[in-house]
Design an enzyme around this catalytic site. Structure first.
Site, PDB file in Angstrom:
ATOM      1  N   ASP A 195       0.754  -1.157  -0.043  1.00 38.41           N
ATOM      2  CA  ASP A 195      -0.121  -0.012  -0.209  1.00 38.41           C
ATOM      3  C   ASP A 195       0.802   1.297  -0.206  1.00 38.41           C
ATOM      4  O   ASP A 195       0.587   2.262  -0.709  1.00 38.41           O
ATOM      5  CB  ASP A 195      -1.026  -0.041   1.292  1.00 38.41           C
ATOM      6  N   HIS A 222      -5.393  -3.774   5.247  1.00 39.96           N
ATOM      7  CA  HIS A 222      -4.871  -4.144   3.976  1.00 39.96           C
ATOM      8  C   HIS A 222      -5.954  -4.378   3.161  1.00 39.96           C
ATOM      9  O   HIS A 222      -5.566  -5.523   2.373  1.00 39.96           O
ATOM     10  CB  HIS A 222      -3.794  -4.904   4.417  1.00 39.96           C
TER      11      HIS A 222
END
Length: 358
Positions: A195, A222
């Site tokens: 990310d 996530h």
């Protein structure tokens, strides 16, 4: 006979180096050979790292990149299929780490014994139309089994969880370790680095900068809306229009879907995930070495919010997570996103806990 015995000994050394077995092999001349003394000469000093799921789409490039890391002295590759081929292939790379392969559940304990860092990309990949929750029933069982092995064989190792859905698999790992009496919250980290890697790349595109010069904190979890990039805290300092903020946040949150759709059924984000996993593993190894100022984002046991697990900036050291940093000042858009993230994240965390406790 002397030359013949020496030839057999060398052949046995090479064979056991590539395909170690739990038992010793006796060669002509009474030469005893076991995994312990089957080390390549000139192996570099460093840490012992195991990759569980090393023959998969993430595992193979991850293993290749870890073989190039100068902080790795021994690299154990474990999977339920195809490990011998991957091990042979990667072992030919002329870097310091000694590579050993392990195949199937019967060799899991051998793969884990004595490890300093364990990286887990094992599991099935996400396919078109599949949410991260769809992965849960398969990958949850895999992670539980692997973590039971860790608890038994290397309870002091730093554990990096990549297997999705991370928002649930990290709590699963924690519950397994708690049951075994080995849980140390500092040593269990969910890898959210992809990310951050995506955020750095996408923000750099908008700003016209080199991604290596950009640092975007990404907090929460996530998956989907739990991924919260803190664009107000980007380095170098900059500002975004509301439209840019919305575009960047959405693209960062849906980066995985972007790759899944682009691959059109041929896989998910394996290469960029391997790159991100190696970047995070390298940070963990530098922390283990005692380097100062190693700060990355990770999904960890946390008191930053009321949730038991949360991704935020952490300082890494010899014991894993040495310090967890607060979120810092958030703007209105980020505060709203945080509430959405926490609601979704709470459900995913509880789902992982319930899986082990049921």
């Amino acid at each position: 006979m002397q030359n013949g015995a020496e030839t057999y000994r060398r052949m046995a050394t090479i064979s056991a180096h590539l395909n170690p077995s739990p038992s010793s092999h006796q060669m002509e001349g009474g030469v005893g050979l076991s995994r312990a003394n089957c080390r390549a000469k000139g192996g570099s000093p460093g840490f012992k790292v195991a990759i569980l799921g090393a023959a998969g789409g993430i595992g193979q490039p991850l293993a290749m990149l870890m073989k190039t890391n100068p902080l790795v002295s021994v690299l154990h590759l474990y999977d339920v299929a195809n490990t011998p081929g991957v091990t042979a292939d990667i072992s030919h790379m002329d870097t310091g780490a000694v590579v050993r392969g392990f195949l199937g559940p019967q060799q899991l304990e051998d793969a884990l014994t004595g490890m300093d860092l364990v990286i887990i990309p094992a599991g099935v990949p996400r396919k078109p139309g599949m949410t991260r929750d769809d992965l849960f029933n398969i990958n949850a069982g895999i992670v539980r089994t692997l973590c039971e092995g860790i608890a038994k064989c290397c309870p002091k190792a730093i554990v990096n969880i990549i297997s999705n859905p991370v928002n649930s698999t990290v709590p699963i790992a924690a519950e397994v370790f708690k049951k075994a009496g080995t849980f140390d919250p500092r040593r269990l980290l969910g890898v959210t680095m992809l990310d951050i890697v995506r955020a750095n790349t996408f923000v750099a595109e908008v700003l016209g900068l080199d991604p290596r010069e950009v640092d975007v904190p990404v907090v929460g979890g996530h998956a989907g809306v739990t991924i919260l990039p803190l664009l107000s805290q980007v380095k170098p300092p900059c500002s975004f229009t509301p439209e840019e903020t919305e575009y960047l946040t959405s693209r960062i949150q849906n980066g995985g879907t972007e790759v899944v759709e682009a691959k059109a059924g041929a896989g998910s984000a394996t290469l960029s995930m391997a790159y991100a996993a190696v970047k995070f593993a390298d940070a963990c190894l530098h922390g283990l070495r005692g380097d100062a100022g190693i700060v990355e984002c990770a999904f960890v046991s946390s008191q930053v919010t009321e949730l038991p697990f949360f991704a935020s900036k952490v300082r890494l050291g010899r014991n894993g997570v040495e310090e967890i940093y607060p979120l810092g000042p958030l703007n209105e858009y980020e505060r709203s996103g945080l509430e959405k993230a926490k609601k979704e994240l709470a459900t995913s965390v509880q789902k992982g806990v319930n899986f082990v406790k049921k």
